[in-house]
Design a protein around this motif. Structure first.
Motif, short mmCIF file in Angstrom:
data_model
loop_
_atom_site.label_atom_id
_atom_site.label_comp_id
_atom_site.label_asym_id
_atom_site.label_seq_id
_atom_site.Cartn_x
_atom_site.Cartn_y
_atom_site.Cartn_z
N LEU A 163 0.91 -1.21 0.17
CA LEU A 163 0.01 0.00 -0.05
C LEU A 163 0.92 1.34 0.01
O LEU A 163 1.68 1.26 0.51
CB LEU A 163 -0.77 0.12 1.35
CG LEU A 163 -2.15 0.72 1.27
CD1 LEU A 163 -3.01 0.29 0.11
CD2 LEU A 163 -2.86 0.29 2.70
N ASN A 164 0.42 2.23 -0.74
CA ASN A 164 1.17 3.34 -0.91
C ASN A 164 0.97 4.21 0.45
O ASN A 164 0.11 4.01 1.19
CB ASN A 164 1.40 4.25 -2.00
CG ASN A 164 -0.22 4.88 -2.30
OD1 ASN A 164 -0.73 5.30 -1.07
ND2 ASN A 164 -0.78 5.23 -3.39
N ASP A 165 1.98 5.37 0.64
CA ASP A 165 1.76 5.99 2.12
C ASP A 165 0.58 6.76 2.05
O ASP A 165 -0.12 6.85 3.26
CB ASP A 165 3.08 7.21 2.19
CG ASP A 165 4.29 6.45 2.43
OD1 ASP A 165 4.15 5.29 2.87
OD2 ASP A 165 5.38 7.00 2.70
N ILE A 166 0.07 7.44 0.92
CA ILE A 166 -1.43 8.18 1.26
C ILE A 166 -2.44 7.05 1.57
O ILE A 166 -3.03 7.53 2.59
CB ILE A 166 -1.81 8.72 -0.18
CG1 ILE A 166 -0.55 9.64 -0.65
CG2 ILE A 166 -2.90 9.19 -0.12
CD1 ILE A 166 -0.67 10.25 -2.15
N GLU A 284 -1.30 17.01 18.31
CA GLU A 284 0.33 16.89 18.09
C GLU A 284 0.74 15.50 18.30
O GLU A 284 1.63 15.21 17.43
CB GLU A 284 1.06 17.79 18.88
CG GLU A 284 0.55 19.23 19.14
CD GLU A 284 0.97 20.04 18.00
OE1 GLU A 284 2.04 19.56 17.32
OE2 GLU A 284 0.99 21.32 18.06
N LYS A 285 0.44 14.60 19.07
CA LYS A 285 0.89 13.29 19.34
C LYS A 285 0.29 12.39 18.34
O LYS A 285 0.87 11.41 18.03
CB LYS A 285 0.52 12.84 20.99
CG LYS A 285 1.46 13.54 21.67
CD LYS A 285 2.11 12.35 22.76
CE LYS A 285 3.30 13.14 23.37
NZ LYS A 285 3.08 13.63 24.64
N LEU A 286 -1.17 12.62 18.21
CA LEU A 286 -1.54 11.29 17.19
C LEU A 286 -2.16 11.93 15.80
O LEU A 286 -1.75 11.03 14.86
CB LEU A 286 -2.95 10.71 17.95
CG LEU A 286 -2.70 10.14 19.26
CD1 LEU A 286 -4.10 9.91 20.08
CD2 LEU A 286 -2.03 8.79 19.06
N LEU A 287 -2.77 12.80 15.73
CA LEU A 287 -3.18 13.17 14.38
C LEU A 287 -2.25 14.11 13.61
O LEU A 287 -2.35 13.34 12.42
CB LEU A 287 -4.56 14.11 14.68
CG LEU A 287 -5.75 13.70 15.51
CD1 LEU A 287 -6.77 14.69 15.72
CD2 LEU A 287 -6.03 12.55 14.90
N LEU A 288 -1.55 15.04 13.90
CA LEU A 288 -0.65 15.37 12.95
C LEU A 288 0.28 14.66 12.39
O LEU A 288 0.54 14.84 11.11
CB LEU A 288 0.13 16.77 13.87
CG LEU A 288 0.96 17.75 13.01
CD1 LEU A 288 -0.07 18.15 12.10
CD2 LEU A 288 1.85 18.46 13.63
N PRO A 289 0.99 13.53 13.30
CA PRO A 289 1.93 12.84 12.50
C PRO A 289 1.37 11.97 11.46
O PRO A 289 1.85 11.32 10.36
CB PRO A 289 2.57 11.89 13.69
CG PRO A 289 2.25 12.58 14.90
CD PRO A 289 1.04 13.42 14.69
N ALA A 290 -0.20 11.61 11.76
CA ALA A 290 -0.68 10.88 10.55
C ALA A 290 -1.20 11.44 9.35
O ALA A 290 -1.75 11.05 8.39
CB ALA A 290 -1.59 9.94 11.16
N LEU A 291 -1.03 12.90 9.16
CA LEU A 291 -1.40 13.77 8.41
C LEU A 291 -0.71 13.79 7.28
O LEU A 291 0.24 14.62 7.30
CB LEU A 291 -2.10 15.00 8.74
CG LEU A 291 -2.94 15.85 8.17
CD1 LEU A 291 -4.21 15.23 7.93
CD2 LEU A 291 -3.19 17.30 8.73
N SER A 292 -0.62 13.10 6.10
CA SER A 292 0.37 13.03 5.05
C SER A 292 0.08 13.74 3.91
O SER A 292 0.77 14.11 2.84
CB SER A 292 0.63 11.49 4.77
OG SER A 292 -0.43 11.12 3.92
#
Ligand code: NAD
Ligand code: ZN
Length: 368
Positions: A163-166, A284-292
């Motif tokens: 699966l690609n990153d997006i 900051e800890k959960l959502l932002l890092p997963a927003l690609s």
């Protein structure tokens, strides 16, 4: 294995560590396969090699084809291939193909049996259970649909390696939503597991998928048909669906859910339901890092977002509907969200995302 009780039919979810289970499926002559064209291209030498081509429909995936047009194409192909009432459809693909094939299965010959092999993180962790089928209609996302669970769901995280990153991070959006809804312990568990998930560690993926099912089932169990508690699973989706519309589906579904949670939490903060500390931690800890995904400022314009929210099929009152989380991971739905609150939340989150470099700039017109 997990058994899901449903008033339509009980069904089982089986978890497989390797792709070997596919060979067993190939032995049944009544099966007709509906396969995501990309999955076919990636996996045909390994697992589909000796499939009878007369029993295979390859479907190119596109949200624009998750409509009556796509459904009609599959009806036509199945009729051409002499499918009958005892035909069993096997759907191999992500959430889009699942929604289309499920709709076909629930309507052709007044209902065909179907088996689901989900191949994206979103489909494996979330959409494969719950029995919903959905189609987009005109500009409206998931406006048409039925409840029609498959007879079996076969989950194998090995599919996720390609699966690609997006798409991977889109699925992670739904996983985050479910774990937030599962309460503090589930959030902690997920936070600890995130590095393993991002490295696509098979054990981390399997644990997270099973845990997502457990949480989702806890919301569906007493409310299979979306009359009460199950509606809360719409967390992140009230704003999320509207952003999918305002971006003309440029934002993948699960990424829109992440943005939807950020917006819902902002409203919760303004209404005094959530503390700033909790909101920041989640953002900051959960959502932002997963927003690609890279965003455009226009996706956050009030008018198209509000228009889309007005058409939310789950809306019941005069105001807009919103599922929110309170401080202690308790979920609530309100039906009195005002346009002004939407406006403030959109501006606040757009500003916050801009500061964190989430908008496209001239030299950054593609996904990272
Ligand atoms: N029915 C439900 O309960 C439910 C719940 C949540 C979401 N949905 C729907 O699911 C859809 C999104 O699903 P999705 O995120 O799975 O997207 P998707 O089905 O569009 O798949 C994303 C991309 O990944 C490709 N792909 C699939 N499996 C792959 C693999 N193993 N390796 C490489 N590429 C692969 C696909 O060809 C596609 O290009 C939305 O339309 C959403 O509305 C339905
Ligand atoms: Zn969703």
């Amino acid at each position: 294995m997990l058994t899901i009780n449903s008033r339509i039919r009980d069904y089982e979810v089986h978890y497989h560590e390797t792709l070997e289970f596919v060979s067993l499926l190939k032995q049944n002559p009544e099966y007709h396969w509906v396969i995501d064209k990309n999955v076919w291209e990636l996996y045909s030498p390994r697992i589909f090699r000796d499939l009878d081509q007369a029993k295979v429909i390859l479907f190119p995936i596109d949200e624009e084809r998750k409509t009556l047009v796509g459904v009609q194409e599959i009806y036509d192909r199945l009729i051409e291939k002499k499918a009958r009432r005892n035909t069993v459809l096997i759907c191999v693909g992500g959430g889009i193909l699942q929604d289309i094939t499920g709709f076909v299965a629930s309507t052709l010959f007044r209902g065909l049996e179907w088996v689901l092999v989900p191949t994206t993180l979103l489909a494996q962790a979330d959409s494969c259970i719950g029995g919903k089928t959905s189609l987009n209609y005109k500009v409206f996302k998931n406006l048409l649909g039925t409840f029609y669970p498959p007879s079996r769901v076969l989950v194998c995280p090995s599919f996720l390696l390609t699966l690609n990153d997006i798409d991977f991070y889109s699925g992670l959006g739904e996983v985050l939503k479910l774990h937030l809804m599962g309460g503090e312990n589930k959030v902690k568990e997920l936070a600890g597991m995130l590095p393993g998930i991002e490295q696509k560690n098979p054990r981390a993926l399997m644990t997270t998928i099973q845990s997502s099912h457990e949480i989702k089932y806890s919301y569906m169990r007493e409310d299979e048909f979306d009359k009460g508690k199950r509606n809360l699973l719409n967390f992140g989706h009230c704003f999320g669906h509207a952003l999918e519309s305002s971006s003309r589906f440029a934002i993948p579904h699960g990424q829109a859910v992440i943005l939807g949670i950020l917006l819902a939490n902002t409203v919760a903060l303004t209404r005094g339901l959530m503390s700033e500390k909790k909101q920041n931690m989640i953002a900051e800890k959960l959502l932002l890092p997963a927003l690609s995904v890279k965003l455009e400022r226009e996706y956050f314009s009030q008018q198209p977002v509000v228009e889309a929210m007005k058409k939310d099929k789950k809306r019941i009152g005069e105001g807009l509907a919103l599922v929110m989380m309170k401080n202690e991971y308790e979920m609530i739905q309100v039906n009195d969200l005002a346009t002004a609150e939407v406006s403030i939340a959109l501006d606040t989150i757009a500003g916050w995302l801009e500061q964190r470099g989430k908008f496209r700039t001239g030299d950054n017109l593609v996904f990272p």
